[in-house]
Design an enzyme around this catalytic site. Structure first.
Site, mmCIF file in Angstrom:
data_model
loop_
_atom_site.group_PDB
_atom_site.id
_atom_site.type_symbol
_atom_site.label_atom_id
_atom_site.label_comp_id
_atom_site.label_asym_id
_atom_site.label_seq_id
_atom_site.Cartn_x
_atom_site.Cartn_y
_atom_site.Cartn_z
ATOM 1 N N SER A 136 -79.713 54.087 -5.552
ATOM 2 C CA SER A 136 -80.477 53.295 -6.380
ATOM 3 C C SER A 136 -80.490 53.737 -7.484
ATOM 4 O O SER A 136 -81.144 54.820 -7.707
ATOM 5 C CB SER A 136 -82.127 53.259 -5.621
ATOM 6 N N THR A 137 -79.880 53.303 -8.523
ATOM 7 C CA THR A 137 -79.921 53.773 -9.856
ATOM 8 C C THR A 137 -80.906 53.830 -10.638
ATOM 9 O O THR A 137 -81.389 54.496 -11.563
ATOM 10 C CB THR A 137 -78.509 53.013 -10.723
ATOM 11 N N CYS A 138 -81.767 52.967 -10.433
ATOM 12 C CA CYS A 138 -83.109 52.801 -11.259
ATOM 13 C C CYS A 138 -83.966 53.939 -10.667
ATOM 14 O O CYS A 138 -84.689 54.515 -11.410
ATOM 15 C CB CYS A 138 -83.864 51.547 -11.208
ATOM 16 N N ARG A 139 -83.875 54.251 -9.311
ATOM 17 C CA ARG A 139 -84.904 55.411 -8.757
ATOM 18 C C ARG A 139 -84.095 56.604 -8.786
ATOM 19 O O ARG A 139 -84.941 57.573 -8.484
ATOM 20 C CB ARG A 139 -85.471 54.850 -7.594
ATOM 21 N N LEU A 140 -82.972 56.624 -8.974
ATOM 22 C CA LEU A 140 -82.191 57.965 -9.004
ATOM 23 C C LEU A 140 -82.058 58.551 -7.564
ATOM 24 O O LEU A 140 -82.583 59.792 -7.327
ATOM 25 C CB LEU A 140 -82.471 59.010 -9.893
#
EC number: 2.3.2.26
Length: 142
Positions: A132-136
């Site tokens: 999940s790139t937005c939440r790393l």
């Protein structure tokens, strides 16, 4: 010939781009006034705008949080063993996979935090790691 080459180079690199550059500079300074940038050295400004390009990978490992894992679990130990053996280019590709960029903000890796979570799949052998790139968050099956 030397004079011709000098004049040609001057035209190509300076005069031919003078008007478009002035237009760009005017627009840039309207949004980002020069007085705000003068506090930075050129190197600091480059890091601020482009991010860091060199990393302490052990600091990255130190800053990770784990969900449904402990840092001594075999899956986690295997992950970091393989990660640290990767060449620098592949480690940066991992950053792209994780965050969408191969650079870290001007704050550096000390402030870059991500987590590794177990997606808790019924059959982890049939699941690949995903993020999940937005939440790393790196979802790493066991």
């Amino acid at each position: 010939r030397k004079e011709y080459v000098d004049l040609y180079v001057n035209y190509k690199f300076n005069k031919s781009v003078q008007k478009p550059f002035e237009d760009f500079m005017q627009g840039f300074l309207r949004g980002c006034p020069a007085r705000n940038w003068k506090m930075f050295s050129p190197e600091e400004l480059q890091v601020l705008l482009q991010g860091h390009t060199t990393f302490d990978w052990h600091l990255l490992e130190k800053n990770v949080s784990y969900q449904q894992y402990k840092n001594f679990d075999q899956t986690i130990r295997n992950f970091w063993t393989v990660f640290h053996k990767l060449p620098e280019e592949k480690k940066k590709m991992f950053l792209v996979f994780l965050s969408g960029s191969d650079r870290i903000t001007g704050y550096g890796l000390g402030c870059f935090r991500f987590s590794i979570e177990d997606p808790q799949k019924e059959n982890p052998d049939e699941s690949s790691p995903y993020v999940s790139t937005c939440r790393l968050i790196l979802y790493l099956p066991r």
